[in-house]
Design a protein around this motif. Structure first.
Motif, PDB file in Angstrom:
ATOM      1  N   THR A  86      34.727  34.401  39.960  1.00 55.21           N
ATOM      2  CA  THR A  86      33.582  35.301  40.064  1.00 55.21           C
ATOM      3  C   THR A  86      33.833  36.544  39.206  1.00 55.21           C
ATOM      4  O   THR A  86      34.981  36.874  38.898  1.00 55.21           O
ATOM      5  CB  THR A  86      33.320  35.683  41.537  1.00 55.21           C
ATOM      6  N   LEU A  87      32.782  37.201  38.800  1.00 58.81           N
ATOM      7  CA  LEU A  87      32.867  38.336  37.886  1.00 58.81           C
ATOM      8  C   LEU A  87      33.763  39.431  38.453  1.00 58.81           C
ATOM      9  O   LEU A  87      33.633  39.823  39.616  1.00 58.81           O
ATOM     10  CB  LEU A  87      31.457  38.873  37.632  1.00 58.81           C
ATOM     11  N   LEU A  88      34.691  39.927  37.642  1.00 58.36           N
ATOM     12  CA  LEU A  88      35.643  40.996  37.940  1.00 58.36           C
ATOM     13  C   LEU A  88      36.833  40.523  38.766  1.00 58.36           C
ATOM     14  O   LEU A  88      37.716  41.309  39.087  1.00 58.36           O
ATOM     15  CB  LEU A  88      34.966  42.183  38.640  1.00 58.36           C
ATOM     16  N   PHE A  89      36.865  39.253  39.093  1.00 60.57           N
ATOM     17  CA  PHE A  89      37.987  38.715  39.866  1.00 60.57           C
ATOM     18  C   PHE A  89      38.561  37.498  39.140  1.00 60.57           C
ATOM     19  O   PHE A  89      38.218  36.360  39.434  1.00 60.57           O
ATOM     20  CB  PHE A  89      37.548  38.342  41.279  1.00 60.57           C
ATOM     21  N   THR A  90      39.434  37.767  38.163  1.00 61.05           N
ATOM     22  CA  THR A  90      40.127  36.717  37.430  1.00 61.05           C
ATOM     23  C   THR A  90      41.591  36.738  37.826  1.00 61.05           C
ATOM     24  O   THR A  90      42.224  37.800  37.824  1.00 61.05           O
ATOM     25  CB  THR A  90      39.984  36.913  35.909  1.00 61.05           C
ATOM     26  N   ASP A  91      42.127  35.589  38.162  1.00 63.41           N
ATOM     27  CA  ASP A  91      43.526  35.497  38.558  1.00 63.41           C
ATOM     28  C   ASP A  91      44.390  35.543  37.296  1.00 63.41           C
ATOM     29  O   ASP A  91      44.538  34.557  36.597  1.00 63.41           O
ATOM     30  CB  ASP A  91      43.762  34.193  39.314  1.00 63.41           C
ATOM     31  N   ASN A  92      44.910  36.726  36.975  1.00 58.68           N
ATOM     32  CA  ASN A  92      45.802  36.835  35.817  1.00 58.68           C
ATOM     33  C   ASN A  92      47.000  37.704  36.172  1.00 58.68           C
ATOM     34  O   ASN A  92      47.050  38.334  37.215  1.00 58.68           O
ATOM     35  CB  ASN A  92      45.060  37.388  34.593  1.00 58.68           C
ATOM     36  N   SER A  93      47.956  37.752  35.270  1.00 56.29           N
ATOM     37  CA  SER A  93      49.234  38.389  35.586  1.00 56.29           C
ATOM     38  C   SER A  93      49.432  39.714  34.855  1.00 56.29           C
ATOM     39  O   SER A  93      50.550  40.195  34.754  1.00 56.29           O
ATOM     40  CB  SER A  93      50.384  37.434  35.227  1.00 56.29           C
ATOM     41  N   ASP A 101      42.795  51.866  44.868  1.00 56.83           N
ATOM     42  CA  ASP A 101      43.391  51.487  46.147  1.00 56.83           C
ATOM     43  C   ASP A 101      42.814  52.248  47.341  1.00 56.83           C
ATOM     44  O   ASP A 101      43.137  51.927  48.484  1.00 56.83           O
ATOM     45  CB  ASP A 101      44.911  51.680  46.103  1.00 56.83           C
ATOM     46  N   ALA A 102      41.958  53.251  47.120  1.00 59.07           N
ATOM     47  CA  ALA A 102      41.387  53.990  48.244  1.00 59.07           C
ATOM     48  C   ALA A 102      40.115  53.333  48.771  1.00 59.07           C
ATOM     49  O   ALA A 102      39.735  53.533  49.933  1.00 59.07           O
ATOM     50  CB  ALA A 102      41.094  55.435  47.844  1.00 59.07           C
ATOM     51  N   ILE A 103      39.437  52.574  47.919  1.00 57.66           N
ATOM     52  CA  ILE A 103      38.298  51.773  48.361  1.00 57.66           C
ATOM     53  C   ILE A 103      38.532  50.331  47.924  1.00 57.66           C
ATOM     54  O   ILE A 103      39.307  50.060  47.007  1.00 57.66           O
ATOM     55  CB  ILE A 103      36.941  52.300  47.836  1.00 57.66           C
ATOM     56  N   ALA A 104      37.880  49.412  48.588  1.00 60.43           N
ATOM     57  CA  ALA A 104      38.027  47.995  48.283  1.00 60.43           C
ATOM     58  C   ALA A 104      36.655  47.393  48.042  1.00 60.43           C
ATOM     59  O   ALA A 104      35.668  47.797  48.669  1.00 60.43           O
ATOM     60  CB  ALA A 104      38.724  47.269  49.432  1.00 60.43           C
ATOM     61  N   ILE A 105      36.582  46.432  47.108  1.00 61.41           N
ATOM     62  CA  ILE A 105      35.337  45.707  46.871  1.00 61.41           C
ATOM     63  C   ILE A 105      35.598  44.224  47.096  1.00 61.41           C
ATOM     64  O   ILE A 105      36.671  43.704  46.795  1.00 61.41           O
ATOM     65  CB  ILE A 105      34.765  45.957  45.456  1.00 61.41           C
ATOM     66  N   GLU A 106      34.587  43.547  47.647  1.00 61.36           N
ATOM     67  CA  GLU A 106      34.706  42.118  47.926  1.00 61.36           C
ATOM     68  C   GLU A 106      33.450  41.417  47.429  1.00 61.36           C
ATOM     69  O   GLU A 106      32.339  41.766  47.828  1.00 61.36           O
ATOM     70  CB  GLU A 106      34.886  41.874  49.419  1.00 61.36           C
ATOM     71  N   PRO A 107      33.604  40.424  46.540  1.00 56.45           N
ATOM     72  CA  PRO A 107      32.420  39.753  45.988  1.00 56.45           C
ATOM     73  C   PRO A 107      31.787  38.798  46.993  1.00 56.45           C
ATOM     74  O   PRO A 107      32.457  38.266  47.885  1.00 56.45           O
ATOM     75  CB  PRO A 107      32.992  38.992  44.781  1.00 56.45           C
ATOM     76  N   ASP A 108      30.490  38.590  46.822  1.00 55.05           N
ATOM     77  CA  ASP A 108      29.793  37.601  47.640  1.00 55.05           C
ATOM     78  C   ASP A 108      30.023  36.186  47.121  1.00 55.05           C
ATOM     79  O   ASP A 108      29.810  35.217  47.846  1.00 55.05           O
ATOM     80  CB  ASP A 108      28.286  37.882  47.650  1.00 55.05           C
ATOM     81  N   GLY A 109      30.415  36.073  45.846  1.00 52.05           N
ATOM     82  CA  GLY A 109      30.563  34.763  45.220  1.00 52.05           C
ATOM     83  C   GLY A 109      31.786  34.011  45.698  1.00 52.05           C
ATOM     84  O   GLY A 109      32.636  34.527  46.429  1.00 52.05           O
ATOM     85  N   ARG A 110      31.881  32.782  45.227  1.00 53.89           N
ATOM     86  CA  ARG A 110      32.951  31.887  45.648  1.00 53.89           C
ATOM     87  C   ARG A 110      34.286  32.288  45.021  1.00 53.89           C
ATOM     88  O   ARG A 110      34.345  32.973  44.000  1.00 53.89           O
ATOM     89  CB  ARG A 110      32.617  30.452  45.207  1.00 53.89           C
ATOM     90  N   GLY A 111      35.350  31.824  45.643  1.00 56.78           N
ATOM     91  CA  GLY A 111      36.660  31.865  45.006  1.00 56.78           C
ATOM     92  C   GLY A 111      37.424  33.165  45.084  1.00 56.78           C
ATOM     93  O   GLY A 111      38.522  33.259  44.539  1.00 56.78           O
ATOM     94  N   ALA A 112      36.886  34.192  45.739  1.00 63.06           N
ATOM     95  CA  ALA A 112      37.603  35.464  45.866  1.00 63.06           C
ATOM     96  C   ALA A 112      37.148  36.166  47.142  1.00 63.06           C
ATOM     97  O   ALA A 112      35.950  36.290  47.395  1.00 63.06           O
ATOM     98  CB  ALA A 112      37.358  36.349  44.653  1.00 63.06           C
ATOM     99  N   GLU A 113      38.117  36.635  47.911  1.00 58.47           N
ATOM    100  CA  GLU A 113      37.813  37.361  49.131  1.00 58.47           C
ATOM    101  C   GLU A 113      39.007  38.220  49.517  1.00 58.47           C
ATOM    102  O   GLU A 113      40.125  38.011  49.035  1.00 58.47           O
ATOM    103  CB  GLU A 113      37.469  36.398  50.266  1.00 58.47           C
ATOM    104  N   LEU A 114      38.784  39.194  50.380  1.00 60.71           N
ATOM    105  CA  LEU A 114      39.874  40.018  50.872  1.00 60.71           C
ATOM    106  C   LEU A 114      40.644  39.261  51.953  1.00 60.71           C
ATOM    107  O   LEU A 114      40.085  38.409  52.653  1.00 60.71           O
ATOM    108  CB  LEU A 114      39.343  41.337  51.426  1.00 60.71           C
ATOM    109  N   VAL A 134      42.335  37.846  47.475  1.00 62.78           N
ATOM    110  CA  VAL A 134      42.873  36.490  47.348  1.00 62.78           C
ATOM    111  C   VAL A 134      41.941  35.744  46.402  1.00 62.78           C
ATOM    112  O   VAL A 134      40.773  35.514  46.720  1.00 62.78           O
ATOM    113  CB  VAL A 134      42.943  35.784  48.716  1.00 62.78           C
ATOM    114  N   VAL A 135      42.464  35.398  45.216  1.00 59.55           N
ATOM    115  CA  VAL A 135      41.619  34.860  44.154  1.00 59.55           C
ATOM    116  C   VAL A 135      42.035  33.433  43.827  1.00 59.55           C
ATOM    117  O   VAL A 135      43.218  33.148  43.614  1.00 59.55           O
ATOM    118  CB  VAL A 135      41.723  35.732  42.878  1.00 59.55           C
TER     119      VAL A 135
END
Length: 210
Positions: A86-93, A101-114, A134-135
């Motif tokens: 999902t956009l802005l959540f790519t599993d890279n190193s 780290d003071a606020i958190a965002i969680e996408p509605d799309g698949r494959g990424a969640e807190l 968790v991506v």
């Protein structure tokens, strides 16, 4: 998000042109030949991509604040980007990316969640300090036609179960994706701000080299 991600294999197919010349007899006639012409394929430009955003709703007792982001191709030719599930959540190193780290965002799309569920205190929605994204380890090819965006929505939480809710300030999130092939990394950046009265604002979105 330092999890080994699945890499894509890319191949380029080339074509060869063979010119064949004929023989002329011994006369005043001159040999003539036509040189084949080739047209180079247009290379997609970084400047054709734009990342924009908007605040969909502020936090209430019924739901947390929500924002939306859109990655669009403003060029005349179609391009392909390779990014996470999902956009802005790519599993890279990459260790060079900023992630607030003071606020958190969680996408509605698949494959990424807190990694932890949110809790509500009045109009304040929180996740624990230990909550991390968790991506899913995937890299998807996403075609973008001219003026065709890919859009995602996100919920915004205060990180930490105590302290000030939505502390005022600016918060930056970055993600590395790829333009056409994996040897052309680009960085998406999003800046959100929180006002003194705990209102979320979308400040800017950008696409740049790493």
């Amino acid at each position: 998000m330092n999890v080994e991600r699945r890499r894509l294999l890319h191949s380029l197919a080339g074509s060869a042109l063979v010119g064949v010349s004929g023989c002329l007899d011994r006369s005043d006639a001159s040999n003539t030949s036509e040189s084949p012409t080739t047209t180079a394929a247009e290379t997609p430009s970084l400047s054709s991509l734009s990342l924009t955003g908007a605040v969909e709703t502020q936090s209430t007792t019924d739901h947390p604040a929500r924002i939306s982001l859109s990655l669009a191709n403003r060029g005349d030719s179609a391009v392909t980007v390779h990014m996470g599930p999902t956009l802005l959540f790519t599993d890279n190193s990459s260790d060079q990316l900023e992630w607030a780290d003071a606020i958190a965002i969680e996408p509605d799309g698949r494959g990424a969640e807190l990694s932890a569920d949110p809790v509500r205190e009045g109009e304040c929605w929180r996740v624990p300090d230990t909550a991390v994204p968790v991506v899913q380890s995937s890299l998807d090819a996403v075609p973008l036609g001219s003026d065709e965006p890919v859009t995602e929505t996100y919920e915004v939480y205060t990180r930490g179960v105590s302290g000030t809710c939505l502390s005022s300030g600016q918060y930056r999130f970055e993600d590395q994706i790829y333009l056409e092939t994996e040897d052309r990394p680009i960085v998406l950046s999003v800046v959100l701000s929180v006002t003194d009265d705990q209102q979320i604002r979308f400040r800017s979105g950008g696409v740049s080299p790493p």
